[in-house]
Design an enzyme around this catalytic site. Sequence first.
Site, PDB file in Angstrom:
ATOM      1  N   GLN A  78       1.126  -1.434  -0.010  1.00  0.00           N
ATOM      2  CA  GLN A  78      -0.320  -0.042   0.100  1.00  0.00           C
ATOM      3  C   GLN A  78       0.965   1.614   0.106  1.00  0.00           C
ATOM      4  O   GLN A  78       1.721   1.415   1.421  1.00  0.00           O
ATOM      5  CB  GLN A  78      -0.951  -0.132   1.382  1.00  0.00           C
ATOM      6  CG  GLN A  78      -1.994   0.889   1.165  1.00  0.00           C
ATOM      7  CD  GLN A  78      -2.959   1.014   2.123  1.00  0.00           C
ATOM      8  OE1 GLN A  78      -3.216  -0.002   2.818  1.00  0.00           O
ATOM      9  NE2 GLN A  78      -4.158   1.645   2.002  1.00  0.00           N
ATOM     10  N   PHE A  79       0.975   1.712  -1.033  1.00  0.00           N
ATOM     11  CA  PHE A  79       1.831   3.017  -1.185  1.00  0.00           C
ATOM     12  C   PHE A  79       1.991   4.498  -0.781  1.00  0.00           C
ATOM     13  O   PHE A  79       2.307   5.584  -0.765  1.00  0.00           O
ATOM     14  CB  PHE A  79       2.163   3.072  -2.745  1.00  0.00           C
ATOM     15  CG  PHE A  79       1.690   3.627  -3.897  1.00  0.00           C
ATOM     16  CD1 PHE A  79       1.377   5.101  -3.991  1.00  0.00           C
ATOM     17  CD2 PHE A  79       0.010   3.084  -4.374  1.00  0.00           C
ATOM     18  CE1 PHE A  79       0.418   5.972  -4.989  1.00  0.00           C
ATOM     19  CE2 PHE A  79      -1.152   3.489  -4.887  1.00  0.00           C
ATOM     20  CZ  PHE A  79      -0.132   4.768  -5.343  1.00  0.00           C
ATOM     21  N   THR A  80      -0.152   3.938  -0.437  1.00  0.00           N
ATOM     22  CA  THR A  80      -0.449   5.349   0.029  1.00  0.00           C
ATOM     23  C   THR A  80      -0.345   5.438   1.173  1.00  0.00           C
ATOM     24  O   THR A  80      -0.254   6.643   2.181  1.00  0.00           O
ATOM     25  CB  THR A  80      -1.740   5.195  -0.194  1.00  0.00           C
ATOM     26  OG1 THR A  80      -2.744   4.262   0.350  1.00  0.00           O
ATOM     27  CG2 THR A  80      -2.220   5.417  -1.789  1.00  0.00           C
TER      28      THR A  80
END
Length: 145
Positions: A78-80
């Site tokens: 989850q790069f966010t």
Amino acid sequence: MLAVLQRVKEARVEVGAVVTGRIGPGLLMLVCAQPQDDEAVAEKLVAKVLKLRIFSDEAGKMNRSLQDVGGGLLVVSQFTLAADTSGGNRPSFSGAAPAEQGRRLYEHVVRHARALHPSVETGEFGADMQVHLVNDGPVTIPIAL
């Protein structure tokens, strides 16, 4: 690396209509690599997650680790998690590692976790995923290494 752990009664991740990972009681780990991260940091994160005492003992105290209870680990990229919202209303994700590095470190986290723990499931790096979970507690722990 950044991670958010959620203690769960159960969790699964789907890509389209296909379940790519499913666990019963255990931890959902959302994970994000940052540009300065390497394999050593990934291994340190895995060690921390597996030993973090956030499961209840017989007295109801959070004294047991994922390894102690034999729970599942569902690892989802989850790069966010690297979102920077300080500059306005549209988040910047420049704090996340580039895709190639992020994939390499995510896959290293998964390999290392599987080498140390018997029940590790995953999402799919870079995919549009739907994550379903029943949060237990709720217990949600952020980790930044």
